[in-house]
Design a protein around this motif. Sequence first.
Motif, PDB file in Angstrom:
ATOM      1  N   GLY A 108       0.788  -1.229   0.000  1.00  0.00           N
ATOM      2  CA  GLY A 108       0.000   0.000   0.000  1.00  0.00           C
ATOM      3  C   GLY A 108       0.822   1.282   0.000  1.00  0.00           C
ATOM      4  N   LEU A 109       2.093   1.209  -0.387  1.00  0.00           N
ATOM      5  CA  LEU A 109       2.914   2.422  -0.441  1.00  0.00           C
ATOM      6  C   LEU A 109       2.595   3.203  -1.718  1.00  0.00           C
ATOM      7  N   SER A 110       2.749   4.537  -1.659  1.00  0.00           N
ATOM      8  CA  SER A 110       2.550   5.368  -2.849  1.00  0.00           C
ATOM      9  C   SER A 110       3.781   5.240  -3.754  1.00  0.00           C
ATOM     10  N   LYS A 111       3.647   5.698  -5.009  1.00  0.00           N
ATOM     11  CA  LYS A 111       4.774   5.604  -5.944  1.00  0.00           C
ATOM     12  C   LYS A 111       5.992   6.371  -5.395  1.00  0.00           C
ATOM     13  N   LYS A 112       5.710   7.528  -4.799  1.00  0.00           N
ATOM     14  CA  LYS A 112       6.786   8.351  -4.237  1.00  0.00           C
ATOM     15  C   LYS A 112       7.499   7.610  -3.094  1.00  0.00           C
ATOM     16  N   GLN A 113       6.691   7.003  -2.236  1.00  0.00           N
ATOM     17  CA  GLN A 113       7.283   6.243  -1.108  1.00  0.00           C
ATOM     18  C   GLN A 113       8.109   5.059  -1.637  1.00  0.00           C
ATOM     19  N   ILE A 114       7.570   4.386  -2.665  1.00  0.00           N
ATOM     20  CA  ILE A 114       8.291   3.233  -3.220  1.00  0.00           C
ATOM     21  C   ILE A 114       9.632   3.688  -3.803  1.00  0.00           C
ATOM     22  N   ASP A 115       9.610   4.806  -4.555  1.00  0.00           N
ATOM     23  CA  ASP A 115      10.860   5.316  -5.173  1.00  0.00           C
ATOM     24  C   ASP A 115      11.885   5.644  -4.080  1.00  0.00           C
ATOM     25  N   GLN A 116      11.411   6.260  -3.016  1.00  0.00           N
ATOM     26  CA  GLN A 116      12.322   6.641  -1.926  1.00  0.00           C
ATOM     27  C   GLN A 116      12.886   5.404  -1.225  1.00  0.00           C
ATOM     28  N   LYS A 117      12.003   4.463  -0.917  1.00  0.00           N
ATOM     29  CA  LYS A 117      12.438   3.229  -0.235  1.00  0.00           C
ATOM     30  C   LYS A 117      13.417   2.460  -1.116  1.00  0.00           C
ATOM     31  N   ARG A 118      13.126   2.439  -2.436  1.00  0.00           N
ATOM     32  CA  ARG A 118      13.991   1.682  -3.344  1.00  0.00           C
ATOM     33  C   ARG A 118      15.401   2.266  -3.347  1.00  0.00           C
ATOM     34  N   CYS A 119      15.491   3.588  -3.387  1.00  0.00           N
ATOM     35  CA  CYS A 119      16.808   4.238  -3.376  1.00  0.00           C
ATOM     36  C   CYS A 119      17.556   3.898  -2.088  1.00  0.00           C
ATOM     37  N   GLU A 120      16.869   3.995  -0.959  1.00  0.00           N
ATOM     38  CA  GLU A 120      17.502   3.708   0.343  1.00  0.00           C
ATOM     39  C   GLU A 120      17.988   2.263   0.396  1.00  0.00           C
ATOM     40  N   LEU A 121      17.099   1.370  -0.036  1.00  0.00           N
ATOM     41  CA  LEU A 121      17.387  -0.058   0.075  1.00  0.00           C
ATOM     42  C   LEU A 121      18.562  -0.468  -0.841  1.00  0.00           C
ATOM     43  N   VAL A 122      18.521   0.030  -2.065  1.00  0.00           N
ATOM     44  CA  VAL A 122      19.588  -0.305  -3.029  1.00  0.00           C
ATOM     45  C   VAL A 122      20.934   0.217  -2.509  1.00  0.00           C
ATOM     46  N   GLU A 123      20.914   1.400  -1.943  1.00  0.00           N
ATOM     47  CA  GLU A 123      22.129   2.006  -1.380  1.00  0.00           C
ATOM     48  C   GLU A 123      22.626   1.172  -0.184  1.00  0.00           C
ATOM     49  N   GLU A 124      21.711   0.861   0.724  1.00  0.00           N
ATOM     50  CA  GLU A 124      22.084   0.143   1.944  1.00  0.00           C
ATOM     51  C   GLU A 124      22.668  -1.234   1.633  1.00  0.00           C
ATOM     52  N   LEU A 125      22.071  -1.920   0.662  1.00  0.00           N
ATOM     53  CA  LEU A 125      22.535  -3.280   0.354  1.00  0.00           C
ATOM     54  C   LEU A 125      23.618  -3.303  -0.729  1.00  0.00           C
ATOM     55  N   GLY A 126      23.934  -2.138  -1.272  1.00  0.00           N
ATOM     56  CA  GLY A 126      24.973  -2.082  -2.319  1.00  0.00           C
ATOM     57  C   GLY A 126      24.546  -2.798  -3.592  1.00  0.00           C
ATOM     58  N   LEU A 127      23.278  -2.605  -3.988  1.00  0.00           N
ATOM     59  CA  LEU A 127      22.742  -3.333  -5.149  1.00  0.00           C
ATOM     60  C   LEU A 127      22.687  -2.466  -6.423  1.00  0.00           C
ATOM     61  N   GLN A 128      23.431  -1.358  -6.430  1.00  0.00           N
ATOM     62  CA  GLN A 128      23.333  -0.408  -7.547  1.00  0.00           C
ATOM     63  C   GLN A 128      23.539  -1.072  -8.910  1.00  0.00           C
ATOM     64  N   GLU A 129      24.485  -2.017  -8.954  1.00  0.00           N
ATOM     65  CA  GLU A 129      24.835  -2.629 -10.253  1.00  0.00           C
ATOM     66  C   GLU A 129      23.795  -3.639 -10.738  1.00  0.00           C
ATOM     67  N   VAL A 130      22.923  -4.074  -9.828  1.00  0.00           N
ATOM     68  CA  VAL A 130      22.026  -5.190 -10.208  1.00  0.00           C
ATOM     69  C   VAL A 130      20.534  -4.837 -10.126  1.00  0.00           C
ATOM     70  N   THR A 131      20.224  -3.548 -10.043  1.00  0.00           N
ATOM     71  CA  THR A 131      18.794  -3.195  -9.877  1.00  0.00           C
ATOM     72  C   THR A 131      17.944  -3.695 -11.046  1.00  0.00           C
ATOM     73  N   ASN A 132      18.558  -3.788 -12.246  1.00  0.00           N
ATOM     74  CA  ASN A 132      17.775  -4.256 -13.396  1.00  0.00           C
ATOM     75  C   ASN A 132      18.057  -5.718 -13.736  1.00  0.00           C
ATOM     76  N   SER A 133      18.701  -6.439 -12.814  1.00  0.00           N
ATOM     77  CA  SER A 133      18.951  -7.873 -13.026  1.00  0.00           C
ATOM     78  C   SER A 133      17.801  -8.673 -12.426  1.00  0.00           C
ATOM     79  N   LEU A 134      17.565  -9.841 -13.039  1.00  0.00           N
ATOM     80  CA  LEU A 134      16.546 -10.726 -12.475  1.00  0.00           C
ATOM     81  C   LEU A 134      17.014 -11.223 -11.119  1.00  0.00           C
ATOM     82  N   VAL A 135      16.094 -11.323 -10.174  1.00  0.00           N
ATOM     83  CA  VAL A 135      16.455 -11.831  -8.840  1.00  0.00           C
ATOM     84  C   VAL A 135      17.048 -13.242  -8.944  1.00  0.00           C
ATOM     85  N   ALA A 136      16.573 -14.013  -9.937  1.00  0.00           N
ATOM     86  CA  ALA A 136      17.100 -15.382 -10.139  1.00  0.00           C
ATOM     87  C   ALA A 136      18.619 -15.393 -10.300  1.00  0.00           C
ATOM     88  N   SER A 137      19.176 -14.305 -10.829  1.00  0.00           N
ATOM     89  CA  SER A 137      20.615 -14.289 -11.117  1.00  0.00           C
ATOM     90  C   SER A 137      21.464 -13.915  -9.898  1.00  0.00           C
TER      91      SER A 137
END
Length: 242
Positions: A108-137
């Motif tokens: 139930g998060l808004s698009k703005k909240q999702i964008d913000q959370k995604r940036c925080e999460l990707v930064e925290e986990l160091g996933l910048q290089e794989v944001t567009n990779s399939l989770v399977a990989s």
Amino acid sequence: MKAQNVIEVDNLSKLFGDFVAVNQISFHVKAGEIFGFLGANGAGKTTAMKMLIGISSPSSGKATVAGFDVYKQAESIKKNIGYMSQKFALYDDLTVKENITFFGGIYGLSKKQIDQKRCELVEELGLQEVTNSLVASLPLGWKQKLAFSVSLLHEPKIVFLDEPTGGVDPITRRQFWELIYKAAHNGTTIFVTTHYMDEAEYCDRVSIMVNGKIDALDTPKKLKEQYKTDTMNDVFLKLARG
Ligand SMILES: Nc1ncnc2c1ncn2[C@@H]1O[C@H](COP(=O)(O)OP(=O)(O)OP(=O)(O)O)[C@@H](O)[C@H]1O
């Protein structure tokens, strides 16, 4: 519910026909606590957890989670908790970004909240290089860390983790536990099952289930004193072997 308790369980049982999978368990979990829920295979941990997350109705007894009754307010419980298990995690055939967007929407998060959370999460986990990779990989340890972070997207009061670190090496498990500590530090209550006894040592308190009953419940330090051993592994073996 007492103010400091976010989970209260009183004589909770679950029967499958004549078989008593969970046998009159009672305990409470305090806000911000890391509570380890241990037991051998088949002890009844998952059955108990399913009742607490509002997907299985108890046979008898009482329980509240985040102040909501497990019988009558299961939908409110689901909105106020996070959940992660080895069996239910992320969609392998969606990218990292798509998974975050998908689950953010479900929560139930808004698009703005999702964008913000995604940036925080990707930064925290160091996933910048794989944001567009399939989770399977992704390596399993990365998937687990991502699944845990996704289970916290809606800032739940409590997160239930069912064997969240199965199958990865001790260093990767340790990194996962750093995320757990951080979430607990921020006030999230952690309810976690594990078969790894080093992880039991990281918990504030630990309960040990044997054949549907809770046979021991205390801090790792006190349990080791009580059972006169140096490790949680030995405490566990003493109880599991009877
Ligand atoms: N739907 C069901 N119908 C009948 N029996 C069940 C059902 N679900 C679980 N059980 C039984 O209840 C007991 C407890 O199972 P549960 O999955 O809760 O154990 P567990 O402690 O989570 O084990 P594990 O560590 O292997 O996940 C087992 O004997 C299991 O076979």
